[in-house]
Design a protein around this motif. Structure first.
Motif: not given
Length: 463
Positions: A116-117, A120, A128, A132, A179, A183
């Motif tokens: 997920v990171t 992002a 994303t 997530a 995230s 971002r």
């Protein structure tokens, strides 16, 4: 610049920056880590695991890597869809392996945050959010649905329910936090990178213009003598060929074209400036040169000098550096864009400092943005009134960043504020209430000693 910035913030311009080799390399590292964890759990802690399924899950990652390497070249840049599919596959593989090894009782459950990171930092907001959401759903399901961890004596290893819920809450919060943080940081770095690239392009353009002016001035100087000779010779020919109309017209044409060449070189060379004058100029002359593109944009630009030192009031001669010219020009452009009718440009100097102050009679800087002026892509939301007054104008962003960056490279300090001008009593009938930007340099940073300037000798330029 707004469309580029929107793409950058949405991730559309970064999603195809990742090579397939990068993804496969990270996946190989994950495979090595997973195999190591399974061997340690089996050999060292004697845990009873469903090894066929566990190694089968790891084999899926190995197979995916091998297929990717065989089908595509390593330097292939993945598209948005391909990147999202890769990360979704890694997330599903990891969650299946966690399902086989205790679910949230497994301390490695935190690894679901990784895909997920990465999404992002590289993909669009939609991708994303999708990853997530999938991660949160799978982690929540693993709270109840998972194969327990059993020791050799068939003892089930599990943490208290309170800690399980705590692990779930911690993972969900970390997904959101990592995230957003990732971002924002990556978007800031990308926007700063683009802004610096634009600054370098602006500086290179100004430097090329300065160099071109020097070459043209040198050419005008060097060609002056042969053109004068051609003109003199053609005049003598015209006198001798007065009785031959055809040849007399040719000699007259030669004289006319020589005059034309002289005028062209003179205009291109700024009326015969030599190269020392191209490198140095009085302060007000340089300011007027920077403001020249904005003199006929419907606003009144008023120049003034107000030396604050009491002993030596002579105007300083400073270096004509491209950074100074382009930086001041951008500040003047911003003032002209927002001014109602008038822009004031003042130049002051003391024994130790040179100051340029630019003011306008507009609405001033938005108070909530004063502390952020000079950062790239800082804009304020335009109302309907602003759109009518300045259609298509995007506001204080890249231009002020370029100006601030270039001027600070020359040793300048910039101050942005709003309010009335308290420094000068010139033009008292005008009410100054808009933005004020002050640029100050130590005199030693940009000033040229007049004695050195007058005693200088131009080197001969071979063309």
């Amino acid at each position: 610049m707004s469309d580029q910035t929107a793409d950058l913030m949405s991730g559309q311009r970064r999603s195809n920056w990742i090579r397939l080799r990068t993804i496969t390399m990270i996946r190989w590292i994950a495979v090595i880590g997973q195999v190591t964890a399974l061997i340690v759990a089996q050999k060292l802690f004697n845990l009873q695991l469903n090894l066929p399924l566990c190694y089968g899950a790891v084999a899926c990652s190995v197979l995916a890597n091998l297929v990717s390497l065989l089908v595509f070249p390593e330097n292939r840049l993945l598209t948005e869809t391909e990147n999202a599919a890769m990360l979704l596959f890694d997330l599903l593989q990891l969650c299946f392996l966690l399902f086989l090894t205790g679910g949230l009782n497994n301390p490695f459950a935190l690894l679901v945050i990784g895909p997920v990171t990465v999404s992002a930092a590289t993909l669009t907001v939609r991708s994303t959010i999708t990853l997530a959401t999938v991660a949160i759903i799978l982690v929540t399901l693993m709270l109840e649905f998972h194969l327990p961890l059993r020791t050799q004596n068939d003892f089930i290893l599990r943490v208290p329910d309170l800690f399980l819920w705590g692990n779930l809450a911690g993972i969900v919060i970390t997904i959101f936090f990592s995230s957003i943080y990732s971002r924002r940081v990556v978007s800031e770095m990308s926007s700063m990178s683009e802004a610096l690239a634009a600054t370098q392009m602006a500086l290179a353009r100004e430097q090329k213009l300065t160099d071109l002016g020097g070459v043209v001035a040198a050419a005008a100087h060097e060609l002056g003598t042969p053109l004068a000779t051609i003109k003199l010779t053609s005049a003598e020919l015209m006198e001798e060929l007065a009785e031959n109309p055809d040849l007399h017209e040719d000699a007259a044409l030669i004289r006319e074209q020589a005059d034309r060449c002289r005028d062209i070189l003179r205009s291109m060379g700024r009326a015969g400036k030599d190269d020392l004058q191209l490198r140095h100029a009085p302060l007000l002359t340089l300011i007027e040169e920077a403001a020249e593109p904005h003199l006929h944009r419907g606003k009144n630009l008023r120049f003034s000098e107000d030396p604050m030192q009491s002993t030596e009031g002579e105007e300083p001669t400073i270096m004509r550096r491209p950074e100074i010219i382009h930086g001041i020009r951008n500040l003047i452009q911003n003032a002209v864009d927002f001014a109602r009718n008038n822009v004031w440009i003042e130049s002051d100097w003391t024994q130790d400092e040179i100051i340029v102050r630019i003011m306008d009679d507009g609405t001033g800087y938005p108070p909530h943005l004063i502390g952020r002026i000079g950062n790239p892509f800082v804009r304020r939301r335009k109302g309907e009134r602003d759109r009518k007054k300045r259609p298509g104008y995007e506001g204080m962003g890249l231009g002020l960043f370029i100006a601030k960056t270039l001027l600070e490279r020359t040793g300048a300090k910039l101050y942005f504020t709003n309010g009335f001008d308290i420094y000068s009593s010139h033009y008292p009938k005008y009410k100054r209430r808009g933005a004020v930007v002050e640029v100050s340099w130590p005199r030693s940073a940009i000033e040229i000693d007049d004695a050195q300037f007058l005693a200088g000798q131009n080197p001969k330029i071979e063309l």
